[in-house]
Structures are given as structure tokens and as C-alpha cells.
Design a protein around this motif. Structure first.
Motif, PDB file in Angstrom:
ATOM      1  N   TYR B 284      27.331   6.419  16.226  1.00  0.00           N
ATOM      2  CA  TYR B 284      28.382   7.705  16.067  1.00  0.00           C
ATOM      3  C   TYR B 284      29.788   6.577  16.911  1.00  0.00           C
ATOM      4  CZ  TYR B 284      24.623  11.094  16.106  1.00  0.00           C
ATOM      5  OH  TYR B 284      23.559  11.378  15.280  1.00  0.00           O
ATOM      6  N   ASP B 285      30.704   7.683  16.403  1.00  0.00           N
ATOM      7  CA  ASP B 285      31.374   8.120  16.530  1.00  0.00           C
ATOM      8  C   ASP B 285      32.211   8.276  17.730  1.00  0.00           C
ATOM      9  OD1 ASP B 285      34.706   6.354  16.066  1.00  0.00           O
ATOM     10  OD2 ASP B 285      34.879   7.750  14.529  1.00  0.00           O
ATOM     11  N   ASP B 286      31.807   9.326  17.781  1.00  0.00           N
ATOM     12  CA  ASP B 286      32.536   9.823  18.844  1.00  0.00           C
ATOM     13  C   ASP B 286      32.343   9.840  20.307  1.00  0.00           C
ATOM     14  OD1 ASP B 286      33.140  12.623  20.503  1.00  0.00           O
ATOM     15  OD2 ASP B 286      32.434  13.902  18.776  1.00  0.00           O
ATOM     16  N   GLU B 341      41.103  10.851  23.554  1.00  0.00           N
ATOM     17  CA  GLU B 341      41.426  10.592  22.284  1.00  0.00           C
ATOM     18  C   GLU B 341      39.532  10.691  22.670  1.00  0.00           C
ATOM     19  OE1 GLU B 341      42.562   9.162  19.396  1.00  0.00           O
ATOM     20  OE2 GLU B 341      40.778   9.821  18.869  1.00  0.00           O
ATOM     21  N   TYR B 343      37.123   9.375  19.789  1.00  0.00           N
ATOM     22  CA  TYR B 343      36.487   8.755  18.231  1.00  0.00           C
ATOM     23  C   TYR B 343      36.841   7.002  18.368  1.00  0.00           C
ATOM     24  CZ  TYR B 343      36.196  12.556  15.655  1.00  0.00           C
ATOM     25  OH  TYR B 343      36.286  13.889  15.773  1.00  0.00           O
ATOM     26  N   SER B 345      36.168   4.371  16.686  1.00  0.00           N
ATOM     27  CA  SER B 345      36.894   4.079  15.152  1.00  0.00           C
ATOM     28  C   SER B 345      38.630   4.435  16.225  1.00  0.00           C
ATOM     29  CB  SER B 345      36.645   4.159  14.587  1.00  0.00           C
ATOM     30  OG  SER B 345      37.256   6.071  14.498  1.00  0.00           O
ATOM     31  N   LYS B 346      39.163   4.856  16.452  1.00  0.00           N
ATOM     32  CA  LYS B 346      41.262   4.579  17.151  1.00  0.00           C
ATOM     33  C   LYS B 346      40.923   4.491  18.332  1.00  0.00           C
ATOM     34  CE  LYS B 346      40.999   8.928  13.955  1.00  0.00           C
ATOM     35  NZ  LYS B 346      41.359  10.079  13.756  1.00  0.00           N
ATOM     36  N   TYR B 472      31.070   4.284  11.735  1.00  0.00           N
ATOM     37  CA  TYR B 472      32.333   4.793  11.752  1.00  0.00           C
ATOM     38  C   TYR B 472      32.748   5.729  10.422  1.00  0.00           C
ATOM     39  CZ  TYR B 472      31.828   2.794  16.615  1.00  0.00           C
ATOM     40  OH  TYR B 472      31.186   1.815  17.546  1.00  0.00           O
ATOM     41  N   GLU B 475      31.120   8.997   6.833  1.00  0.00           N
ATOM     42  CA  GLU B 475      31.923  10.772   7.156  1.00  0.00           C
ATOM     43  C   GLU B 475      30.268  11.172   7.251  1.00  0.00           C
ATOM     44  OE1 GLU B 475      33.952  13.360   6.059  1.00  0.00           O
ATOM     45  OE2 GLU B 475      35.795  11.820   6.667  1.00  0.00           O
ATOM     46  N   GLN B 478      27.968  11.132   9.847  1.00  0.00           N
ATOM     47  CA  GLN B 478      28.498  10.977  11.303  1.00  0.00           C
ATOM     48  C   GLN B 478      27.939  12.674  11.975  1.00  0.00           C
ATOM     49  OE1 GLN B 478      29.713   8.997  14.132  1.00  0.00           O
ATOM     50  NE2 GLN B 478      29.280   7.177  13.246  1.00  0.00           N
TER      51      GLN B 478
END
Lengths: 477, 558
Positions: B284-286, B341, B343, B345-346, B472, B475, B478
Motif C-alpha cells: 500500500y502506498d497510503d 503527506e 503517500y 511514493s511521494k 505504488y 492504481e 491501490q
């Protein structure tokens, strides 16, 4: 009798007198319907005071009829009218009156045919009060049938475009019930040759065929009032076509009369001839419950969902009463107390939402988002309706379902499934109204309920919570 | 007020919760939240003192007394109840503290009030020794949870699962009551010995518990908390349904142990949940979703551990419970430091600015490994579970820390520019305090803990699962809600189809079109016949006369 000061008679007559006053009240543009409304509301409040007075005179630990009043109506043929009350009917009376108050508040600004509405509502209240207090078969029958007239008129006045068909169904089903109960009453009268107290019906001995016919008649007449298959259709049609909250509440009190009739007539030990009908009744009841709960679950009409919820509960109560347990009977009585208030409250808030929605021509999704007061009341009532511990329904349901499970495990489990479905339907509807993703302020927002309305509903919520804190208060310590 | 500390606490928490609703919403909300927090600290202090003094005050309120139905509310103050209350009190203080400073929270006073009321209901649950109060407290906690969730989608998901969970518990207890007419918890042992339908009742209770704990197959409601702000998410993960689930589990164990497949169901569900949660923490990215998966991992292992010990007691795992709370706090601090933030990935390359926070994470793992590996694992099963738990946590946390703190930064310029050495104290201070508290008194460091720590550092260094980061950007993975679709297909669609068929066939075709229309047509026909007969014609006179004579003969028998 004199020590009772004819309290029960006064409680029956007062709404009727109120109706006469309403008929005589001035209802022009100047008064704007206030006279009619105030007289009606005052009548119901006054009757509640009398009912509370009646409560103070009741021995809550006794299950016998109390404050009995007896009148001779006719000498030849001899017909006596006997009135009496027990804890169960007293609780029902109080909750019906509270439901009426909620209904009246809900139609406060409704000026369409207001006088007719109030006249027939008060007439109905008088008759249903008489019905709940009737202790002999004759007056029971009279009130049982007489209350159909105001309901018939109300459906005719406030029904939607399909009302002719609905009135036809209403007449058809209830006429059938009326005819068979009339025959049963004649048989009973013929055997006793005078007043027959309801509690003594089972003590009469009949020959085999007559007994069969009499019990079948009694069951059919009461079942025609309960939304049980195939009799459910008329109430389903009426419920989804009536948009007036007071009329909706009144119409949905009709099944209560069927349940009450069963309670009064079905004795602790069923006669052998009734046993077959009881089994059939249980099977049909539980199938209907599941059937209507399923339809309510998929139907998008809020009124139908309410009808589905109401039906599931009525049938559950009916099945609970067949368990012949005094504790369960009292629980059903007290459960009715919360249940009727919840149903009336839900109808009040949903009709408010509906009227606002129609006025602003909005969709249903997200309507409750900008109205915190209304959303709170609506959410609370739904949570109470599904039996969470915020009203006496929780404990009452627990005991009733335990009793059903004890008598027949499969039946109990099916009832639980129906309850889950009907609860899911109510919750689904609530969350459709709260769908913030669909809420678009640019399209317009409905107005929140006014503070006086909110305080009134808070009072209702308080009553419900109080009923949870002391669920069996009437039994004393 | 009474002499009983727990009764006083119940009243005070309820009053504090109630008062928070009546205070002005926006004006001085931080100040009032501080007051609520100060009040909670003072209650906590009193409880701590009472626990240390070992005082014991019985308190039983006879709620319902009627023939066969007796329901008592038991709020007896004793050390066991105080002990159970403490970690939940710490969760409350943690969340109330964060609530004072939270930038994301709009309704902080209302939230503070709900948290206090929630603890009051949990207090009832801890103290209860009868089924009805157990249900009431569990259901009331469900209601406070419903109001704490302030996101529509989360609420919608939650309410469906919760309805099923509560109804399952309700039905199970109703079945038990229907057989023995007793509401004391001791009836569960009796039921396990003599009751009927044990598999059904045990399955219903298990279903309810697994839903409450958000384990595999029922994890949607737990994961839906990702849409809430961090403080609400943390509070709900540690002071709401999962805790209710585990507390009920402890109380109903005598019954569950009588169900032959109970252990198997729990083992399989816990195993699948652990695997799913590990996958979630890696894929999971979140960040919030990852946090929830960490929590899911914890609850799954707790259930697995419960199977390995003869007498499960939640109190044996309180330090672990609080450490997981601290981990949530640290992740919250990380997100807050990166301008909220959410994510992974960011992020990336945060070590330079947030090295102290990184150090806290590493220290957290060291304390966690020491605490977990010092648990009693005399049973072979327990050893496997504990080792697996530490391994999974090491793998997941190392992966997470490596992605966030090292490598090239993916954060946008604003986030990078605002990156703080340490965010607001509310995000990390309570977590660090809990970690500090967990290491006192300093235990003897076990060799296995050192080894686990070394493995963790190794994983952090080599980053073996780096390839997973490509997911990540996927979509579909995710955002897909496989289980939501699965339930819609398996449960909702058949119900909808069945309902529609019944509605159309029975209501419309059979009743409306057949019965009612036939009756209507029959009446019309009779009216027509009657009208015809009454027309002035000779044949009608004869017909009517014959009918009359016929009836006469029929009844007189001639």
C-alpha cells in the motif's frame, strides 16, 4: 365504579368531544387553522394527563383487568358494555397518544384539508382508545370495526393518485375480517345470551364444528389487520401511497389492533381446535416477515422501507405473543411503547425531509448533510429502531427473540434474519440521505428543523433513553 | 460521588463527555480540549494511585430484578479492573493530547467528549460479569465509534459490518439465554457443557469478534479508517472495536474452546490476516493504510498467540499493545513532519531532516523486539508465532523506513521545504514517552532480541523487497476493493435478485393481478348478473321465483 369516576369512559369520550369542538371551531383565513390544530393538540394532551392519572391508580403487578366499568346498554336483548384496563393496554394507550402528539406536531403547518384530518384523527383516537379498553366482546367488535371508518376517510382524502384502488383493497380485506368477526360475535352472544367478557370466551363450550368456525373467524378477522401474507398487500399499498405523516401513523396503528385482538382472545392455553391455526399462523408469519424484509431491503421508497420495518416488528410481536409467556407479553407491551414512538418519530423526520425535498426538487442523496439537528434526530431514531441499546427495544427484543428461539429454534433464527434485513434497509436509507459525496450545496439545501421542533424531538429521545434505563419500570422493584 | 473509584470514574468520564458537547464548538476549543485532557490526567492519576494501593471496593447496582430476570451492573473496583483500564486510559490520554494540537481536527471538543464517553463504556465492558451488560457496553462502543468516524464512506462501510457483528453477538447470547435463562457470564461454561447448537453459537460469536477486530475477510471496515485523520484513526484502532473484540474474546473463551473448529477458524483467519497485513504494509502506498495494516498484524498475532496459551489474558500483552500505539504515534509524526503527506511514493530521502525521528523508529523496534521476545513462549506454538510476528514487523518496518528515509526524494518542493527536524510535540512526544515507559525497569537484554535487531538493521541496509515499490503506481491495486466487490457479488446481489423476484411475482403477479383482480372481476360479474335479473322481463320474474323456491326447498328439506 363511582370511585373510578368513570375514568375509562372519560378517556374514550374526550377525543370524541375534542372532535366535536374541532368541528365547531372557526377555520377561516384569519385563524389560519390554528384553532383546529390547538383544540386537537390540547385534546390529546388532556387525554394523556388522564391516562397518567389512570396509571397512578393501576396495580402494576397485577395482570388482571382493573378499574372495571360496566354499563347496561340494552335490556332486551341484553347487551352490557364492560370496560377495563390492564398494564398492557395502558402502555399501548400511552404510546398511541404520544405517537399522535408526534403526528400532530409533524402536520402543524399542513393546511390542506386540515379540519377533516383532525376530525377523523380524533375520531380514530377515540375509537382505538375504546377498543383498547373494551372488555366485552360486543363493545370490542363495535370499536374494532368502527375505527375503519375514519381510516377509510383519511385514505380517501390523503391518498395519492392510486387511492381508489387502495381504498378498494382496504375495504375488501377489512370487510372480510368484519364479516367473519361479526359471525363469531353472534355465535358468542347466542351461547351466552348477554354480555360476554373477552377473558371468558375460552370457558364457553361449543360443539366441534362451531368451535372450529369460531376460532377460524377470530383468527382471520385479526389477521386481516396484520400485514401477514396475503393480507399484507393493502397495508403495503396504503403505506407507500400516504405522504401525510399523521395519516401514515394512523394507518400503521391498524395492525396493532389485530395484534391486540389476538392477545385478548388467545388464551394462555389454546383450545385444541386452535392449535392447527396457530402452527399455520407461525409458518405464514415468519415467511411473510422474511418476504417483506427482503422487499424492503431492495425497495428504494422510504415509506415502503418503513412499512417493511413496521411489518417485521408487528409479526415478531405476534409470534412472541404466541409463546404464551407472561413476561414476554409484558415485554411486547413495553416494546410497543418504544416502538410506536420510534415509528412516529421516524415518520415525522422522513416526512419533513420529503416535503423539503419536493419543495426544492432535490434528489434524496446527501439531503441530511447540511442539517445537523435533523441528521442527529434521524440517526438516533434509526439506531433506536434497529434495536441498539438506546431504547427499551433492545432488552425487549432480546427477551422476545430468546423466547422465540426457545419455542422453535428455526423460527427464531428466521426472525433474526428478517430483523437484520429490515435494519439494513433502514440504515441503507439513512446513509443514502447522508451521502456527502452526492451533496451539492449549489443545487440548494433543505432547511434544518426549527429549534422548538428540535427540542420536542430531544424530549422524545429523552423518553426513549429513559425507557432503556428502566425497561421494565412498570413492574416495580 | 461514591467511595468506589470506578463508579466515580464512570460518572466523571460520562459527565466530561457530556459537557464537551455543550461547550462552544469553535471558541476556545483548544483551551477546552486542554481542560478535558487535564481532567483525564487527573482521573488517570487517581486510578494509578488506587491501583498501587490495591484497594478493593465492591459496587453492584441491581438494574433489573424481575422473577427470572436479574441484571446487575457490576463496577467493583479491584486490581484486575484497574489493570485493564490503564492501557485504555493511556490511549485516551494519548489521543486527547494529540487532539489539543491537531491541525486537521475541526470538531476537537466533540471528539474529546466522544473519546471520554467511549472509555466509560469500555469500563463497563471490562467490569461486567453478565451477558446483557457485555452486549450493551459493546453496542454503545459501536455507537460512539460511529460518531467518531467522520467520513461518509468509512461510516457506510463500518455500519454494515458493525450491524452484522452486533446482530451475531445478540443472536448468540439470545440462544444461550433461551436455554438457561441466566445472564451471568458463568452460564457460558455451563452452556459449553450442556448447551445445544454450540457450533452455531460459537460461530456467531467468532464472526462477531473477527469483524470487530477487522481480521481477514472482514478487514474492509478497519482499512476504511484510512480516510479519517490520524488521531481518530489511532484512537479507533486501539480503543474501539478491536479492543472490544479482544475483551469479549477473553470473556467468552470457555464457550469457544468447546467448539471443535474454533481453534482452526481462529488459526486460519489469524494466519491469513497476518499475511494480508504484511502484504498491505509492503504494497500500500497510503501511509494510513500501512499503519492500519501494522495494527491488523498486531491483532492477528494476538489471536494466534491466544491459541498457544492455556489461559489467555489480554493483560499479558499490554506493553505490546502500547508499543503498537507508540508506532502509530511515530508514523503520525512522520506524516505531520512531511506536511501531512500520506503517500510513501511521494517521500524518500527524509533522513537528512528527520534523522531523530528515524532514530526513534529504530529504537522503537529494539524495544519492541526485546518486549515481544521476552514473552512467555514455553509452548512450541507460541515460539513460532512470536518469531513470525517479530520477523513480519522487521520486514515491514524496515521496508517502510527505507522507502521514506533513504533513496532519492520524490516529495514535492513544498513538502521538502517544510520538512521539519521534528514536527509538533503532540505527534511524537507521547509515542516516545510510551516507548520510554516500556523499557523501565531495564530488563536483561536477550540474545534473541539482539539477533532480531541485527536482522532488522540488515533488512534496512539491503532493502530486499525494493521491487515492491513499483506497485505504488498501480492504481488498480491501490484503489481496488476486491472484498467489497466480492461481498456485493456473493451476498448483496442474491438478496437483491431474490427480493425483486418476490416483489414482482408474489406481490404484483399473484396478489395484485391474480387474487385482487379476480375478486374485482367476480364482483363485477355478480353485479352484472344481478342487474340483468332485476330487469323487467317475464323470464327474470320466473328465474327469481324459481331461485326463491329452490332456497325454500333446500332449507325445509322438502
Amino acid at each position: 365504579m363511582s370511585s373510578n369516576l368513570y375514568l375509562l369512559s372519560v378517556i374514550i369520550v374526550l377525543p370524541f368531544l375534542g372532535m366535536l369542538f374541532v368541528l365547531a371551531a372557526k377555520n377561516d383565513e384569519k385563524t389560519g387553522g390554528r384553532n383546529v390544530y390547538n383544540v386537537s393538540l390540547f385534546t390529546v394532551i388532556a387525554n394523556i394527563v388522564l391516562i397518567l392519572r389512570m396509571f397512578s391508580r393501576l396495580d402494576v403487578k397485577s395482570s388482571a383487568l382493573q378499574l372495571v366499568e360496566r354499563f347496561t346498554w340494552l335490556e332486551n336483548p341484553r347487551i352490557d358494555i364492560v370496560l377495563g384496563v390492564d398494564v398492557f393496554s395502558a402502555l399501548l394507550l400511552l404510546s398511541i397518544h404520544l405517537a399522535f402528539i408526534i403526528g400532530f406536531i409533524a402536520v402543524r403547518h399542513n393546511r390542506i384539508q386540515q379540519k377533516s384530518m383532525m376530525v377523523f384523527a380524533l375520531l380514530f383516537l377515540s375509537q382505538i382508545t375504546g377498543f383498547l379498553l373494551a372488555a366485552d366482546v360486543f363493545s370490542f367488535y363495535i370499536f374494532f370495526e368502527a375505527m375503519l371508518f375514519p381510516v377509510f376517510m383519511l385514505i380517501g382524502i390523503f391518498g395519492d393518485i392510486r387511492r381508489q384502488g387502495i381504498m378498494y383493497r382496504f375495504f375488501l380485506y377489512n370487510f372480510l375480517g368484519a364479516v367473519v368477526l361479526f359471525l363469531a360475535t353472534i355465535i358468542l352472544y347466542n351461547y351466552q345470551n348477554g354480555a360476554v367478557e373477552i377473558s371468558k370466551v375460552t370457558q364457553l363450550s361449543f360443539n366441534g364444528r362451531t368451535e372450529h368456525f369460531m376460532w377460524a373467524s377470530i383468527l382471520i378477522s385479526f389477521l386481516s389487520r396484520i400485514p401477514i401474507w396475503p393480507f399484507h398487500f393493502w397495508i403495503a399499498s396504503v403505506s407507500s401511497s400516504i405522504k401525510n405523516p399523521l395519516v401514515f401513523i394512523i394507518v400503521n396503528l391498524i395492525p396493532l389492533t389485530g395484534i391486540y385482538g389476538l392477545i385478548r382472545f388467545l388464551p394462555q392455553t389454546f383450545p385444541v381446535s386452535a392449535a392447527f391455526y396457530i402452527t399455520a399462523l407461525e409458518i405464514i408469519g415468519v415467511v411473510t416477515m422474511l418476504f417483506i424484509a427482503l422487499i424492503g431491503f431492495i425497495n428504494r421508497d422510504t415509506q415502503y422501507k418503513f412499512f417493511s420495518y413496521i411489518t417485521v416488528y408487528y409479526i415478531m410481536y405476534m409470534l412472541g405473543l404466541l409463546s404464551k409467556n407472561t413476561l414476554i407479553m409484558l415485554n411486547v407491551g413495553f416494546s410497543f411503547f418504544s416502538y410506536l414512538i420510534i415509528v412516529a418519530g421516524l415518520e415525522f423526520v422522513s416526512s419533513y425531509v420529503r416535503s423539503q425535498q419536493e419543495k426544492l426538487e432535490l434528489g434524496t442523496e446527501g439531503l441530511l448533510c447540511p442539517v445537523p439537528r435533523l441528521a442527529f434526530v434521524y440517526s438516533f431514531l434509526v439506531l433506536a429502531a434497529i434495536g441498539l441499546p438506546v431504547s427499551s427495544l433492545f432488552l425487549n427484543n432480546f427477551l422476545i427473540i430468546s423466547s422465540l428461539l426457545e419455542n422453535s429454534f428455526n423460527l427464531g433464527i428466521t426472525v433474526v434474519c428478517a430483523l437484520v434485513l429490515s435494519s439494513g434497509a433502514l440504515l441503507g436509507d439513512l446513509y443514502r440521505l447522508k451521502d456527502s459525496s452526492a451533496f451539492c450545496p449549489e443545487k440548494g439545501c433543505i432547511t434544518d428543523i426549527s429549534k422548538p421542533y428540535f427540542f420536542f424531538m430531544t424530549f422524545i429521545i429523552f423518553v426513549l433513553i429513559a425507557s432503556f434505563i428502566r425497561p421494565l419500570w412498570f413492574l416495580g422493584r | 460521588m461514591t467511595n468506589n473509584m470506578l463508579v466515580n470514574l464512570f460518572i466523571l468520564l460520562s459527565l466530561t463527555g457530556g459537557a464537551a458537547f455543550f461547550l462552544p464548538k469553535d471558541k476556545y476549543s483548544r483551551f477546552f480540549s486542554l481542560l478535558v485532557f487535564a481532567g483525564a490526567v487527573s482521573y488517570g492519576w487517581l486510578i494509578w494511585q488506587a491501583y498501587l494501593s490495591g484497594s478493593s471496593e465492591p459496587f453492584v447496582f441491581h438494574w433489573i430484578q424481575y422473577k427470572s430476570l436479574h441484571i446487575d451492573i457490576n463496577l467493583s473496583a479491584n486490581q484486575r479492573n484497574y489493570l485493564y483500564l490503564m492501557p485504555l486510559g493511556i490511549v485516551l490520554l494519548f489521543s486527547l493530547f494529540c487532539n489539543i494540537f491537531s491541525r486537521q481536527e475541526i470538531r476537537r471538543l466533540r471528539l474529546g467528549g466522544l473519546m471520554c464517553v467511549n472509555l466509560a463504556f469500555l469500563l463497563l465492558l471490562i467490569c461486567t460479569n453478565n451477558l446483557i451488560i457485555l452486549m450493551i457496553s459493546a453496542f454503545l462502543t459501536s455507537i460512539t465509534t460511529l460518531y467518531i468516524i467522520n467520513d461518509y464512506e468509512s461510516k457506510k462501510t463500518y455500519i454494515v459490518y458493525d450491524l452484522i457483528s452486533d446482530m451475531a453477538l445478540f443472536t448468540a447470547f439470545a440462544i444461550i439465554y433461551s436455554q438457561f435463562h441466566q445472564v451471568e457470564l458463568s452460564v457460558l461454561t455451563k452452556y459449553a457443557r450442556e448447551g445445544e447448537h454450540i457450533p452455531l453459537v460459537a460461530s456467531l460469536i467468532l464472526l462477531s469478534l473477527l469483524i470487530k477486530n477487522g481480521l481477514f475477510l472482514f478487514h474492509n471496515q478497519l482499512l476504511s479508517f484510512r480516510d479519517l485523520n490520524f488521531n481518530r484513526l489511532v484512537f479507533l484502532s486501539f480503543s474501539s472495536l478491536p479492543v472490544v473484540g479482544i475483551l469479549i474474546y477473553e470473556k467468552v473463551m470457555p464457550l469457544l474452546s468447546a467448539f471443535e473448529y474454533g481453534r482452526l477458524v481462529i488459526a486460519v483467519t489469524a494466519g491469513l490476516s497476518a499475511v494480508y497485513a504484511l502484504g498491505g504494509t509492503l504494497i500500500y502506498d497510503d501511509i494510513k493504510e500501512k499503519t492500519l495494516c501494522f495494527n491488523m498484524l498486531f491483532w492477528a498475532f494476538l489471536y494466534a498467540l491466544a491459541l498457544t496459551v492455556p489461559h489467555f489474558s489480554f493483560s499479558a500483552y499490554f506493553s505490546l499493545f502500547l508499543l503498537m500505539l507508540a508506532l502509530n504515534g511515530l508514523i503520525h509524526a512522520l506524516s505531520a513532519a512531511a506536511s501531512d503527506e500520506i503517500y510513501v511514493s511521494k517521500t524518500g530521502g527524509f533522513f537528512k531532516n528527520l534523522w531523530l525521528l528515524f532514530l526513534f523508529f529504530v529504537l522503537w523496534f529494539a524495544i519492541f523486539a526485546q518486549n515481544t521476545l521476552s514473552l512467555d513462549y514455553s509452548q512450541a506454538g507460541a515460539r513460532v508465532v512470536i518469531v513470525l510476528f517479530v520477523s513480519f514487523m522487521a520486514l515491514a518496518l524496515a521496508h517502510f523506513l527505507r522507502e521514506v528515509f533513504f533513496g532519492a526524494t520524490q516529495a514535492d518542493e513544498i513538502v521538502s521545504a517544510r520538512l521539519k527536524a521534528l514536527p509538533y510535540a503532540d505527534c511524537w512526544l507521547p509515542a516516545v514517552l510510551i516507548c520510554g515507559w516500556s523499557v523501565f525497569p531495564f530488563p536483561e537484554v536477550s540474545r534473541t532480541a539482539v539477533m532480531a535487531f541485527a536482522v532488522f538493521l540488515l533488512l534496512l541496509a539491503i532493502h530486499p523487497l525494493r521491487r515492491l515499490s513499483r506497485y505504488y503506481a498501480d492504481e488498480e491495486l491501490q484503489l481496488a476493493e476486491f472484498f467489497k466487490r466480492f461481498y456485493e457479488l456473493v451476498v448483496l446481489t442474491p438478496i437483491t435478485v431474490l427480493g425483486r423476484i418476490l416483489w414482482l411475482t408474489i406481490d404484483f403477479v399473484i396478489i395484485e393481478r391474480t387474487i385482487i383482480n379476480s375478486l374485482s372481476d367476480m364482483i363485477k360479474f355478480l353485479i352484472k348478473v344481478s342487474q340483468k335479473i332485476h330487469q323487467p322481463a317475464l323470464i327474470n320474474y320466473i328465474l327469481l321465483a324459481l331461485c326463491g323456491l329452490g332456497i325454500l326447498f333446500l332449507y325445509t328439506g322438502r
